[in-house]
Enzyme design. Structure first.
Site, mmCIF file in Angstrom:
data_model
loop_
_atom_site.group_PDB
_atom_site.id
_atom_site.type_symbol
_atom_site.label_atom_id
_atom_site.label_comp_id
_atom_site.label_asym_id
_atom_site.label_seq_id
_atom_site.Cartn_x
_atom_site.Cartn_y
_atom_site.Cartn_z
ATOM 1 N N HIS A 13 0.803 -1.351 -0.020
ATOM 2 C CA HIS A 13 0.092 -0.010 -0.037
ATOM 3 C C HIS A 13 0.762 1.331 0.083
ATOM 4 O O HIS A 13 0.335 2.423 -0.290
ATOM 5 C CB HIS A 13 -0.889 0.019 1.204
ATOM 6 C CG HIS A 13 -0.195 0.256 2.594
ATOM 7 N ND1 HIS A 13 0.492 -0.668 3.121
ATOM 8 C CD2 HIS A 13 -0.134 1.349 3.314
ATOM 9 C CE1 HIS A 13 1.022 -0.185 4.314
ATOM 10 N NE2 HIS A 13 0.727 0.863 4.349
ATOM 11 N N SER A 109 3.747 -7.288 -14.821
ATOM 12 C CA SER A 109 4.530 -6.375 -15.747
ATOM 13 C C SER A 109 4.429 -6.877 -17.015
ATOM 14 O O SER A 109 4.513 -7.838 -17.383
ATOM 15 C CB SER A 109 5.891 -6.105 -15.024
ATOM 16 O OG SER A 109 6.760 -5.478 -16.002
ATOM 17 N N SER A 110 4.554 -5.704 -17.946
ATOM 18 C CA SER A 110 4.715 -6.164 -19.272
ATOM 19 C C SER A 110 6.048 -6.828 -19.673
ATOM 20 O O SER A 110 5.922 -7.485 -20.796
ATOM 21 C CB SER A 110 4.593 -5.109 -20.542
ATOM 22 O OG SER A 110 5.608 -3.859 -20.066
ATOM 23 N N CYS A 111 6.840 -6.865 -18.894
ATOM 24 C CA CYS A 111 8.163 -7.609 -19.180
ATOM 25 C C CYS A 111 7.900 -9.070 -19.263
ATOM 26 O O CYS A 111 9.045 -9.787 -19.469
ATOM 27 C CB CYS A 111 9.114 -7.240 -18.246
ATOM 28 S SG CYS A 111 9.176 -7.863 -16.478
ATOM 29 N N TYR A 138 13.221 -11.134 -12.819
ATOM 30 C CA TYR A 138 11.874 -10.519 -12.373
ATOM 31 C C TYR A 138 10.711 -10.961 -13.111
ATOM 32 O O TYR A 138 9.675 -11.408 -12.678
ATOM 33 C CB TYR A 138 12.055 -9.063 -12.534
ATOM 34 C CG TYR A 138 10.859 -8.208 -12.171
ATOM 35 C CD1 TYR A 138 10.345 -8.229 -10.685
ATOM 36 C CD2 TYR A 138 9.918 -7.532 -13.158
ATOM 37 C CE1 TYR A 138 8.954 -7.430 -10.452
ATOM 38 C CE2 TYR A 138 8.600 -7.112 -12.879
ATOM 39 C CZ TYR A 138 8.212 -6.980 -11.449
ATOM 40 O OH TYR A 138 7.063 -6.300 -11.269
ATOM 41 N N LYS A 142 7.144 -13.173 -11.995
ATOM 42 C CA LYS A 142 5.862 -12.692 -12.461
ATOM 43 C C LYS A 142 5.186 -13.697 -13.211
ATOM 44 O O LYS A 142 3.857 -13.999 -12.934
ATOM 45 C CB LYS A 142 5.865 -11.399 -13.228
ATOM 46 C CG LYS A 142 6.196 -10.285 -12.141
ATOM 47 C CD LYS A 142 5.348 -10.044 -11.057
ATOM 48 C CE LYS A 142 5.614 -8.781 -10.040
ATOM 49 N NZ LYS A 142 4.610 -8.860 -9.016
ATOM 50 N N HIS A 181 12.795 3.374 -12.783
ATOM 51 C CA HIS A 181 12.628 3.232 -14.086
ATOM 52 C C HIS A 181 12.722 4.505 -14.932
ATOM 53 O O HIS A 181 12.934 5.520 -14.605
ATOM 54 C CB HIS A 181 11.071 2.956 -14.321
ATOM 55 C CG HIS A 181 10.719 1.266 -13.522
ATOM 56 N ND1 HIS A 181 9.961 1.162 -12.365
ATOM 57 C CD2 HIS A 181 11.004 0.297 -14.304
ATOM 58 C CE1 HIS A 181 9.957 -0.113 -12.318
ATOM 59 N NE2 HIS A 181 10.395 -0.727 -13.422
ATOM 60 N N ARG A 211 8.440 2.842 -25.859
ATOM 61 C CA ARG A 211 7.977 2.262 -24.638
ATOM 62 C C ARG A 211 6.526 2.912 -24.704
ATOM 63 O O ARG A 211 6.256 3.929 -25.042
ATOM 64 C CB ARG A 211 8.897 2.783 -23.484
ATOM 65 C CG ARG A 211 9.822 1.978 -23.556
ATOM 66 C CD ARG A 211 9.990 0.495 -23.154
ATOM 67 N NE ARG A 211 11.291 -0.088 -22.891
ATOM 68 C CZ ARG A 211 11.847 -0.662 -24.077
ATOM 69 N NH1 ARG A 211 11.583 -0.652 -25.194
ATOM 70 N NH2 ARG A 211 13.130 -1.063 -23.949
#
Length: 312
Positions: A13, A109-111, A138, A142, A181, A211
């Site tokens: 949070h 994440s889009s990664c 990472y 995910k 980032h 991006r």
């Protein structure tokens, strides 16, 4: 059925995404929100997490807690990224199931998608190719979280959804130069140029890679939307569907923050990452969600929040 009286636990949070989810829930009238500080609940400790969720028995869980960072951090601390993220998400997903929680959103994440994936990236492209090496640890963590949610849905008939956002930015972002980032790092560098009246900025790579970025308030809106939405899919992309070059972002931010054009130097000895990464958000739109904030308004909003944060 989730309603305004439902107990909602937000893990992470204090972070960029978690804090935005809490703000959005409060804004929409959800008041029974629970969370715990890091020093009171270690999410990498399975016993602590299990005891907490068993006692709280939330109706819904948001997993926004994660170890995150930019290219430098992901590339140099892979063991930390894969270990801590696997621990956090495994503890939360499994302990939620044990506590009787059948409704959950896991944020990734889009990664997670292949390095050379077709563009725009559809959810079905997951696990169809090699990952980007700079953040593969990472990404693997995910992906494991997504497969864990899918497996609990299949075996135990849970309603665990996985939202995969594009690069996210906004209030409570990380502005550390080596660990942040691209966009927050660029905002910080541009601000320093402004206060020191400089004219040059140095960025990694060649500036040509593209991006996609989404403001965290749009992502939080999607989280609350899908919290209440019945879906036939467990994996859903969340983004703007628009991408721009690093050079475009650099020039746009310099115009907004500095009110002038500056000279941009590119350090080509540093990694670029993938050449292009933009999400196909047609599935999210099919369910009735779409982003509201445009890029320039999002950057202005973020810079204003950055100025407030550095004054604290």
């Amino acid at each position: 059925m989730i309603n305004f009286k439902s107990k909602i636990y937000v893990a992470g949070h204090r972070g960029l995404v978690g804090s935005a989810i809490v703000r959005k829930l409060n804004e929409k009238g959800y008041k029974n929100i629970v969370f715990r500080e890091k020093n009171k609940l270690d999410l990498t400790d399975q016993v602590q997490v299990a005891k907490f969720l068993k006692k709280q028995k939330p109706d819904f869980v948001f997993i926004a807690a994660a170890k995150v960072g930019g290219i430098y951090s992901n590339k140099n601390f892979k063991a930390d990224y894969i270990t801590q993220n696997l621990q956090i998400q495994t503890n939360l997903i499994y302990s939620s199931y044990l506590a009787g929680v059948r409704n959950l959103i896991f944020l990734g994440s889009s990664c997670i998608y292949p390095r050379n994936s077709k563009q725009p990236i559809k959810e079905k492209y997951l696990l169809t190719g090699k990952l980007e090496e700079t953040n593969d640890a990472y990404a693997v963590a995910k992906i494991a979280g997504i497969k864990m949610c899918e497996s609990f849905n299949e075996q135990y008939k849970c309603n665990y959804k996985c939202l995969m956002p594009a690069n996210t930015f906004g209030p409570n972002d990380n502005y550390d130069e080596k660990n942040s980032h691209f966009l927050p790092a660029l905002i910080l560098k541009s601000h320093r140029i402004k206060i020191n009246n400089l004219r040059n900025i140095t960025l990694w790579g060649n500036g040509k890679v593209k991006r996609e970025f989404i403001h965290v308030d749009d992502l939080a809106e999607a989280c609350v939307f899908f919290m209440k939405k019945k879906t036939d899919h467990s994996l859903i992309n969340i983004g703007t569907g628009k991408d721009y070059t690093i050079d475009y972002y650099a020039n746009t931010i310099s115009k907004i923050i500095l009110k002038k054009k500056i000279k941009i130097h590119y350090d080509r000895s540093k990694p670029n990452g993938v050449k292009r990464k933009v999400l196909d958000i047609s599935l999210a739109k099919k369910y009735g969600w779409k982003p509201k904030l445009n890029l320039k308004k999002s950057i202005i909003k973020t810079y204003n929040s950055f100025l407030k944060e550095i004054k604290k």
